[in-house]
Motif scaffolding. Structure first.
Motif, PDB file in Angstrom:
ATOM      1  N   ASN A  20       6.390 -18.883  -0.036  1.00  0.00           N
ATOM      2  CA  ASN A  20       5.217 -18.103  -0.408  1.00  0.00           C
ATOM      3  C   ASN A  20       5.268 -16.725   0.240  1.00  0.00           C
ATOM      4  N   PRO A  51      -0.604  -5.759  -2.916  1.00  0.00           N
ATOM      5  CA  PRO A  51      -1.042  -7.125  -3.195  1.00  0.00           C
ATOM      6  C   PRO A  51      -1.808  -7.247  -4.513  1.00  0.00           C
ATOM      7  N   THR A  85      -1.836 -15.208   0.001  1.00  0.00           N
ATOM      8  CA  THR A  85      -1.405 -13.969   0.646  1.00  0.00           C
ATOM      9  C   THR A  85      -2.349 -13.554   1.766  1.00  0.00           C
ATOM     10  N   GLU A 127       4.040 -15.514  -4.855  1.00  0.00           N
ATOM     11  CA  GLU A 127       2.831 -15.339  -4.051  1.00  0.00           C
ATOM     12  C   GLU A 127       1.775 -16.357  -4.457  1.00  0.00           C
ATOM     13  N   GLY A 181       2.297 -11.071   0.656  1.00  0.00           N
ATOM     14  CA  GLY A 181       1.693  -9.929  -0.034  1.00  0.00           C
ATOM     15  C   GLY A 181       2.577  -8.697  -0.065  1.00  0.00           C
TER      16      GLY A 181
END
Lengths: 330, 330
Positions: free
Chosen positions: A259, B265, A297, A294, A262
């Protein structure tokens, strides 16, 4: 501040409006309650809701849709949603089958959802709560008693969402949440801090050659502040912390997630995945499903986390079920 | 260097190995030619290939799969792939129906693909080339004569990939590429620079309160270096540059993409989308499809680009067709 922001106080309403505007057929935003819900709620099925501070997108408002969450609300960046938003979120999708509230284990979120759940129960709404705590980095943390809930949350949402679509009862969906949480473990690492728009400053300081191993998704301290090493060494430390905790053992089938927090681009996440998959093979694990992208984040923080979920036939089928949310590409 | 990297010289092979490892049923990597191809190539259909410098992921190796590219190769970060990689990419998927080579308009990429195309033709492979140049920011640029090819490239790949799946001929797929390119326009803005791993330094300097309006995806200068303003004002400048160029006019149906450059992001991209959708409505455009995410990045650069494509029934149907690539979430 190197960000796309208007009035920093309106950052959350602004991006939630964007999510709703981009998904008019799928989602409905109710700005006064900071919530986003599915347009079509099936009253015969268990509703799944979640909500926390903003800044973790796609968690949670971008995870609303068929096969995932029924609704979600968000507070300010890195701050729990207010009780009334949580209450309205439950109420907005309350079905005859009941509502399951998923809560990542942070004190602020738990307090808000505890009170909201009580209010809903007082109105006769059938509602149960479940706490997610997949982060192996530290036992207690800055905002938690007990372990934190991080990206493993995705697997709880996905499996519960799929079970609900299959017509499972509230107790059955709750049992799925417990099963996922009992079998999922995560740990993250941050290379940089991040800046909440309304704060305007980094949430923590970190040197040019340093990383925070075991970082929390709000920048909470982890296991250690260390010098940045190679991607393979960093991956190994994350993998070993996660693998030995459950533990995941030779012969296990797993879902493996890398993961991004960000600010880390896709290519670096695949560098990590490449090593993590090798380590899993060396342990004798079979990676039956993988996730690189993602999912949870911390604004523009450069960093990544590694999550593994031990699978059985039931969980693997639930993860493979279709879902449709604001988070989609191609 | 705040990156997940092993030996910087191996950054590209490392992440390409990760992409292949994460998609064993879908993709096959041929590391000695820096290429990734579909496992199942249908000899009766036109093959679509592309390749450029790395650092723009998901473009292009993460865009290989049914309904998108048939194969792609990548050079070092921000440097064209070598001729032999391009040639082997064409050869690896050469079908009776022919090969369409998509090239973003940069001198280095064009030279490599021109020579590779000649080599392939000399071997009797049926191959045509098409150049994408959607960036309205500047007429000529650091690495181009004429306009640059940027995120609009996604729509060319997607529409051509779908047309090929439908059984279109090489000339028909080429006509689709031309149609998309003629109707797509983009412009980007950078808030920060980025660091190629093998270089170890930022590709350009930029002040704490500055942005590069009209930036290229390799950090090339755009229209102006300006003070950072609000998200809405930045979005307006991107939108107006794009809208007035084609121009997109009242009554037009469009696809609207907000593309993240790597370090921005999801929430901020939706802040931009929210304003862009309002501006499109004010112009009288109908946003029939939208795309918010990372489609063409510049490593970890903080920034975004706005792309619009004028749709007709044919293009809308091609964009809506199914596709499966390494880039998928949920």
């Amino acid at each position: 501040m190197k960000k796309f922001v208007n009035d920093p106080e309106n950052f959350v309403p602004d991006f939630m409006a964007g999510i709703a505007a981009a998904n008019p057929d799928l989602l409905e935003a109710i700005p006064e309650h900071q919530l986003i819900k599915r347009r079509n709620v099936d009253a015969s099925k268990v509703a799944i809701v979640q909500g926390s501070g903003s800044g973790h997108e796609p968690a949670h408002v971008m995870a609303v849709g068929p096969g995932m969450l029924t609704a979600a609300c968000q507070g300010p960046v890195f701050a729990a949603p207010p009780v009334d938003a949580c209450y309205e979120t439950i109420k907005s999708v309350a079905t005859d089958a009941g509502v399951l509230v998923l809560v990542n284990n942070y004190q602020g979120d738990r307090m808000a959802w505890d009170m909201a759940t009580e209010l809903a129960e007082a109105e006769g709404i059938k509602v149960k709560q479940f706490h997610i705590n997949d982060d192996v980095a530290v036992q207690d943390s800055l905002y938690t008693v007990g372990r934190r809930g991080v990206a493993g949350n995705f697997f709880v949402m996905k499996a519960c969402g799929a079970a609900s679509e299959n017509g499972a009862s509230l107790d059955e969906v709750l049992a799925i949440a417990e099963k996922v949480n009992n079998n999922v473990r995560s740990m993250g690492v941050a290379l940089t801090s991040c800046i909440p728009p309304a704060k305007g400053d980094p949430i923590f300081e970190i040197g040019d050659d340093e990383m925070e191993v075991g970082v929390g998704i709000h920048g909470e301290p982890g296991r250690e502040r260390a010098k940045i090493t190679s991607a393979d060494e960093i991956t190994k430390s994350l993998y070993e912390a996660v693998q030995t905790d459950l533990p995941f053992e030779s012969g296990d089938r797993v879902a493996l997630m890398i993961n991004g927090l960000g600010g880390t681009p896709p290519a670096e996440l695949y560098v990590i995945y490449n090593k993590a998959a090798q380590l899993a093979a060396e342990t004798g694990l079979t990676v039956a499903r993988n996730y690189v992208g993602e999912y949870c984040t911390s604004l523009e923080m450069a960093g990544a986390s590694l999550t593994m979920l031990k699978l059985d036939d039931e969980l693997e089928k639930l993860l493979a079920a279709p879902a449709e949310t604001a988070t989609r590409i191609f």
